[in-house]
Scaffold this motif. Structure first.
Motif, PDB file in Angstrom:
ATOM      1  N   PRO A   1       0.849  -1.369  -0.016  1.00 40.19           N
ATOM      2  CA  PRO A   1       0.023  -0.091   0.012  1.00 40.19           C
ATOM      3  C   PRO A   1       0.910   1.297   0.032  1.00 40.19           C
ATOM      4  O   PRO A   1       0.375   2.187  -0.409  1.00 40.19           O
ATOM      5  CB  PRO A   1      -0.852   0.080   1.164  1.00 40.19           C
ATOM      6  CG  PRO A   1       0.028  -1.323   2.180  1.00 40.19           C
ATOM      7  CD  PRO A   1       0.491  -1.897   1.071  1.00 40.19           C
ATOM      8  N   GLU A   2       2.171   1.060   0.479  1.00 40.47           N
ATOM      9  CA  GLU A   2       3.064   2.413   0.421  1.00 40.47           C
ATOM     10  C   GLU A   2       3.278   2.725  -0.902  1.00 40.47           C
ATOM     11  O   GLU A   2       3.841   3.669  -1.190  1.00 40.47           O
ATOM     12  CB  GLU A   2       4.050   2.070   1.279  1.00 40.47           C
ATOM     13  CG  GLU A   2       5.316   1.005   0.888  1.00 40.47           C
ATOM     14  CD  GLU A   2       5.018  -0.335   0.717  1.00 40.47           C
ATOM     15  OE1 GLU A   2       5.604  -1.174   0.055  1.00 40.47           O
ATOM     16  OE2 GLU A   2       3.927  -0.788   1.133  1.00 40.47           O
ATOM     17  N   ARG A   3       3.350   1.900  -1.853  1.00 40.54           N
ATOM     18  CA  ARG A   3       3.742   2.040  -3.190  1.00 40.54           C
ATOM     19  C   ARG A   3       2.595   2.334  -4.121  1.00 40.54           C
ATOM     20  O   ARG A   3       2.995   2.811  -5.240  1.00 40.54           O
ATOM     21  CB  ARG A   3       4.556   0.575  -3.730  1.00 40.54           C
ATOM     22  CG  ARG A   3       5.777   0.398  -3.239  1.00 40.54           C
ATOM     23  CD  ARG A   3       6.677   1.418  -3.231  1.00 40.54           C
ATOM     24  NE  ARG A   3       7.084   1.873  -4.470  1.00 40.54           N
ATOM     25  CZ  ARG A   3       7.967   0.947  -5.270  1.00 40.54           C
ATOM     26  NH1 ARG A   3       8.708  -0.056  -4.911  1.00 40.54           N
ATOM     27  NH2 ARG A   3       8.232   1.342  -6.571  1.00 40.54           N
ATOM     28  N   TYR A   4       1.371   1.653  -4.014  1.00 39.69           N
ATOM     29  CA  TYR A   4       0.450   1.835  -4.910  1.00 39.69           C
ATOM     30  C   TYR A   4      -0.794   2.409  -4.420  1.00 39.69           C
ATOM     31  O   TYR A   4      -1.256   1.835  -3.414  1.00 39.69           O
ATOM     32  CB  TYR A   4       0.045   0.431  -5.736  1.00 39.69           C
ATOM     33  CG  TYR A   4       1.522  -0.047  -6.423  1.00 39.69           C
ATOM     34  CD1 TYR A   4       1.902   0.395  -7.342  1.00 39.69           C
ATOM     35  CD2 TYR A   4       1.938  -1.511  -5.732  1.00 39.69           C
ATOM     36  CE1 TYR A   4       3.285  -0.064  -7.797  1.00 39.69           C
ATOM     37  CE2 TYR A   4       3.207  -1.573  -6.109  1.00 39.69           C
ATOM     38  CZ  TYR A   4       3.839  -1.247  -7.280  1.00 39.69           C
ATOM     39  OH  TYR A   4       4.853  -1.613  -7.874  1.00 39.69           O
ATOM     40  N   ARG A   5      -1.665   3.145  -5.006  1.00 46.07           N
ATOM     41  CA  ARG A   5      -2.966   3.763  -4.877  1.00 46.07           C
ATOM     42  C   ARG A   5      -3.690   3.473  -5.896  1.00 46.07           C
ATOM     43  O   ARG A   5      -3.503   3.797  -7.058  1.00 46.07           O
ATOM     44  CB  ARG A   5      -2.862   5.075  -4.442  1.00 46.07           C
ATOM     45  CG  ARG A   5      -4.005   5.780  -4.159  1.00 46.07           C
ATOM     46  CD  ARG A   5      -4.037   7.387  -3.912  1.00 46.07           C
ATOM     47  NE  ARG A   5      -3.161   7.980  -4.487  1.00 46.07           N
ATOM     48  CZ  ARG A   5      -2.099   8.715  -4.142  1.00 46.07           C
ATOM     49  NH1 ARG A   5      -1.734   8.755  -3.023  1.00 46.07           N
ATOM     50  NH2 ARG A   5      -1.417   9.573  -4.948  1.00 46.07           N
ATOM     51  N   VAL A   6      -4.868   2.705  -5.766  1.00 46.20           N
ATOM     52  CA  VAL A   6      -5.740   2.252  -6.952  1.00 46.20           C
ATOM     53  C   VAL A   6      -6.668   3.655  -7.069  1.00 46.20           C
ATOM     54  O   VAL A   6      -7.470   3.701  -6.329  1.00 46.20           O
ATOM     55  CB  VAL A   6      -6.169   0.931  -6.684  1.00 46.20           C
ATOM     56  CG1 VAL A   6      -7.124   0.520  -8.050  1.00 46.20           C
ATOM     57  CG2 VAL A   6      -5.277  -0.066  -6.469  1.00 46.20           C
ATOM     58  N   VAL A   7      -6.373   4.080  -8.202  1.00 43.62           N
ATOM     59  CA  VAL A   7      -7.610   5.229  -8.526  1.00 43.62           C
ATOM     60  C   VAL A   7      -8.701   4.986  -9.522  1.00 43.62           C
ATOM     61  O   VAL A   7      -9.257   6.038  -9.519  1.00 43.62           O
ATOM     62  CB  VAL A   7      -6.714   6.209  -9.125  1.00 43.62           C
ATOM     63  CG1 VAL A   7      -5.580   6.843  -8.108  1.00 43.62           C
ATOM     64  CG2 VAL A   7      -5.938   5.960 -10.509  1.00 43.62           C
ATOM     65  N   ALA A   8      -8.663   3.835 -10.174  1.00 42.19           N
ATOM     66  CA  ALA A   8      -9.657   3.367 -11.165  1.00 42.19           C
ATOM     67  C   ALA A   8      -9.823   1.878 -11.369  1.00 42.19           C
ATOM     68  O   ALA A   8      -8.685   1.383 -11.458  1.00 42.19           O
ATOM     69  CB  ALA A   8      -9.658   4.172 -12.493  1.00 42.19           C
ATOM     70  N   LEU A   9     -10.798   1.413 -11.453  1.00 40.04           N
ATOM     71  CA  LEU A   9     -11.126  -0.083 -11.736  1.00 40.04           C
ATOM     72  C   LEU A   9     -11.937  -0.028 -12.966  1.00 40.04           C
ATOM     73  O   LEU A   9     -12.888   0.611 -12.906  1.00 40.04           O
ATOM     74  CB  LEU A   9     -11.640  -0.762 -10.710  1.00 40.04           C
ATOM     75  CG  LEU A   9     -10.778  -1.048  -9.264  1.00 40.04           C
ATOM     76  CD1 LEU A   9     -11.661  -1.747  -8.258  1.00 40.04           C
ATOM     77  CD2 LEU A   9      -9.668  -1.748  -9.639  1.00 40.04           C
ATOM     78  N   SER A  10     -11.962  -1.056 -13.880  1.00 33.20           N
ATOM     79  CA  SER A  10     -13.029  -1.406 -14.902  1.00 33.20           C
ATOM     80  C   SER A  10     -13.063  -3.055 -14.960  1.00 33.20           C
ATOM     81  O   SER A  10     -12.098  -3.631 -14.531  1.00 33.20           O
ATOM     82  CB  SER A  10     -12.683  -0.821 -16.041  1.00 33.20           C
ATOM     83  OG  SER A  10     -11.651  -1.547 -16.943  1.00 33.20           O
ATOM     84  N   ALA A  11     -14.324  -3.355 -15.564  1.00 30.28           N
ATOM     85  CA  ALA A  11     -14.475  -4.743 -15.437  1.00 30.28           C
ATOM     86  C   ALA A  11     -15.598  -4.810 -16.423  1.00 30.28           C
ATOM     87  O   ALA A  11     -16.447  -3.905 -16.933  1.00 30.28           O
ATOM     88  CB  ALA A  11     -14.976  -5.274 -14.030  1.00 30.28           C
ATOM     89  N   GLY A  12     -15.942  -6.207 -16.949  1.00 29.28           N
ATOM     90  CA  GLY A  12     -16.859  -6.544 -17.928  1.00 29.28           C
ATOM     91  C   GLY A  12     -18.259  -6.401 -17.376  1.00 29.28           C
ATOM     92  O   GLY A  12     -19.235  -5.951 -17.907  1.00 29.28           O
ATOM     93  N   GLY A  13     -18.360  -6.785 -15.940  1.00 28.09           N
ATOM     94  CA  GLY A  13     -19.689  -6.789 -15.428  1.00 28.09           C
ATOM     95  C   GLY A  13     -20.080  -8.103 -15.033  1.00 28.09           C
ATOM     96  O   GLY A  13     -21.383  -8.326 -14.573  1.00 28.09           O
ATOM     97  N   SER A  14     -19.286  -9.179 -15.164  1.00 33.51           N
ATOM     98  CA  SER A  14     -20.013 -10.487 -14.944  1.00 33.51           C
ATOM     99  C   SER A  14     -19.834 -11.058 -13.467  1.00 33.51           C
ATOM    100  O   SER A  14     -20.540 -11.870 -13.119  1.00 33.51           O
ATOM    101  CB  SER A  14     -19.084 -11.870 -15.662  1.00 33.51           C
ATOM    102  OG  SER A  14     -17.798 -11.595 -15.267  1.00 33.51           O
ATOM    103  N   ASP A  15     -19.026 -10.093 -12.674  1.00 27.22           N
ATOM    104  CA  ASP A  15     -18.880 -10.316 -11.257  1.00 27.22           C
ATOM    105  C   ASP A  15     -19.153  -9.109 -10.623  1.00 27.22           C
ATOM    106  O   ASP A  15     -18.004  -8.441  -9.911  1.00 27.22           O
ATOM    107  CB  ASP A  15     -17.774 -10.925 -10.610  1.00 27.22           C
ATOM    108  CG  ASP A  15     -17.765 -11.709  -9.541  1.00 27.22           C
ATOM    109  OD1 ASP A  15     -18.536 -11.287  -8.605  1.00 27.22           O
ATOM    110  OD2 ASP A  15     -17.065 -12.807  -9.135  1.00 27.22           O
TER     111      ASP A  15
END
Length: 422
Positions: free
Chosen positions: A50-64
């Motif tokens: 967590p000290e190296r990466y900050r997740v700012v966006a996610l995308s998915a197809g929508g199956s889950d």
């Protein structure tokens, strides 16, 4: 003390010019295809660091949508994109996941076929494209246009886009996440472009290694999904069984490293402990070795050119083990030979090869065609494209996105017609 950029073939997206970031640098990351195999492993790496990466966006197809909601809540992601899904359902699922974690927030949403492209355009340091298939092309182009480092697991977007993609990539902007191409990129750091004689891409041989063409006539979809080393999605696992995936990887290596097709070899290595190799002109061969998992290449995609600590368990050299190497059986598995022809032609031909394959894989798993029909049909469609005057006159040039998409559409329709499914 100044650092020297890692050497790579001149003119390739991995050419010299990669800057060395500070070890303490924190990177904002966009994960496309976050609920798939690559995406979930990428988020596991972000979770560990967590000290190296900050997740700012996610995308998915929508199956889950449930998994996507949990990911969005855990990482407190400000932007969530879904190709197929109901906004109310996703919003409710995220709120439930946030309450379970004692958090409350309201991300921005995007829905529809352009959702992943919008996610790829977000301000970030790294966009990991883990989408499967040619639908990853527009997000790839969007990330490159935004100037973001592209950690590329979606090989189809490079193969289909060809020069459209490489022309938009500044030196060092594309970092390969495919294990084979990550291995080559790592090995190339030991030499200069002019010292490279050839690239050697390794292949597991898939679940049907050693079988003759006649033996393959009646294999089932379930058998094709039994990969000996990796747990992957339906399309890529089937592509590994037909060796279409290895054909795609030869084209990908050609585009990434600017090495001619005739200087890229494929060798079957069932254990997959050697992920690929680079042969230099003095006869030295450098190989990247490791367990047959994707954690190291994914981590490198996020951290390149640095290495994170303790990403994967090293090979146990105290244990006796045998590694084998075999030539590809071109009669039983002609997909690699066809891919060489397609890669040499360039232009829109790789888009036709890929699109026809995607249609055939779906038909195979629907029980409409046999296993052998997959590559036989791709060959027929490529032949027909070469002979057809339709869509564009010069098929050896990918003029623009519209030209590539037109070739893709033509190939899908032609494959369905050849299979009697149109």
């Amino acid at each position: 003390m100044t650092s020297t950029p890692a050497p790579h073939p001149t003119g390739s997206p991995l050419a010299q010019g990669v800057s060395e970031p500070a070890v303490t640098e924190r990177r904002d990351v966009v994960v496309l295809g976050s609920t798939g195999s690559i995406g979930t492993q990428a988020l596991e790496i972000c979770r560990r660091h967590p000290e190296r990466y900050r997740v700012v966006a996610l995308s998915a197809g929508g199956s889950d949508l449930g998994l996507l909601a949990r990911q969005a809540a855990e990482f407190e992601v400000p932007f969530v994109a879904v190709a197929h899904g109901e906004e109310d359902e996703l919003r409710s699922a995220i709120h439930d996941a946030e309450r379970a974690l004692g958090r409350m927030g309201e991300p921005e949403f995007a829905f529809g076929p352009q959702a992943s492209t919008l996610a790829a355009m977000r301000p970030a340091d790294v966009v990991l494209n883990g989408i499967t298939g040619s639908i990853g092309l527009m997000p790839t182009l969007a990330a490159l246009e935004a100037g973001t480092t592209l950690a590329l697991a979606n090989k189809e977007s490079l193969i289909v886009g060809g020069d459209l993609v490489t022309a938009r990539a500044r030196p060092g902007q594309i970092v390969p996440v495919d294990s084979e191409h990550s291995a080559i990129a790592q090995s190339l750091r030991a030499g200069t472009a002019r010292e490279v004689r050839r690239l050697v891409v390794t292949a597991s041989g898939g679940p049907f290694r050693g079988r003759s063409r006649a033996d393959l006539a009646h294999v089932t979809p379930a058998e094709a999904l039994t990969h000996p080393n990796f747990a992957m999605g339906k399309v890529i696992t089937t592509n590994s069984a037909t060796l279409v995936n290895k054909g795609l990887e030869v084209i990908e290596a050609h585009l990434l490293f600017d090495v001619p097709m005739d200087r890229i070899d494929v060798v079957v290595h069932p254990q997959q402990m050697i992920h690929s190799m680079v042969e230099f002109h003095d006869g030295a061969v450098l190989a990247q070795m490791g367990l047959p998992t994707m954690l190291v290449p994914i981590a490198l995609g996020l951290s390149w050119p640095e290495r994170l600590v303790d990403v994967e368990t090293p090979i146990d050299w105290s244990r006796a083990q045998d590694w084998r190497f075999e030539p590809v059986d071109g009669e039983a598995f002609p997909a690699v030979r066809l891919a060489r022809r397609v890669g040499e032609a360039g232009g829109t031909f790789p888009a036709v090869y890929n699109a026809a394959n995607e249609e055939c894989v779906e038909a195979f798993h629907a029980g409409a065609i046999s296993f052998l029909d997959i590559v036989d049909t791709i060959t027929r469609v490529v032949d027909d494209w070469e002979a057809s005057p339709d869509v564009v006159d010069d098929k050896t040039r990918a003029h623009d996105v519209e030209t590539v998409l037109a070739a893709d559409t033509w190939a899908r329709r032609r494959a369905q017609a050849v299979l009697g499914l149109a």
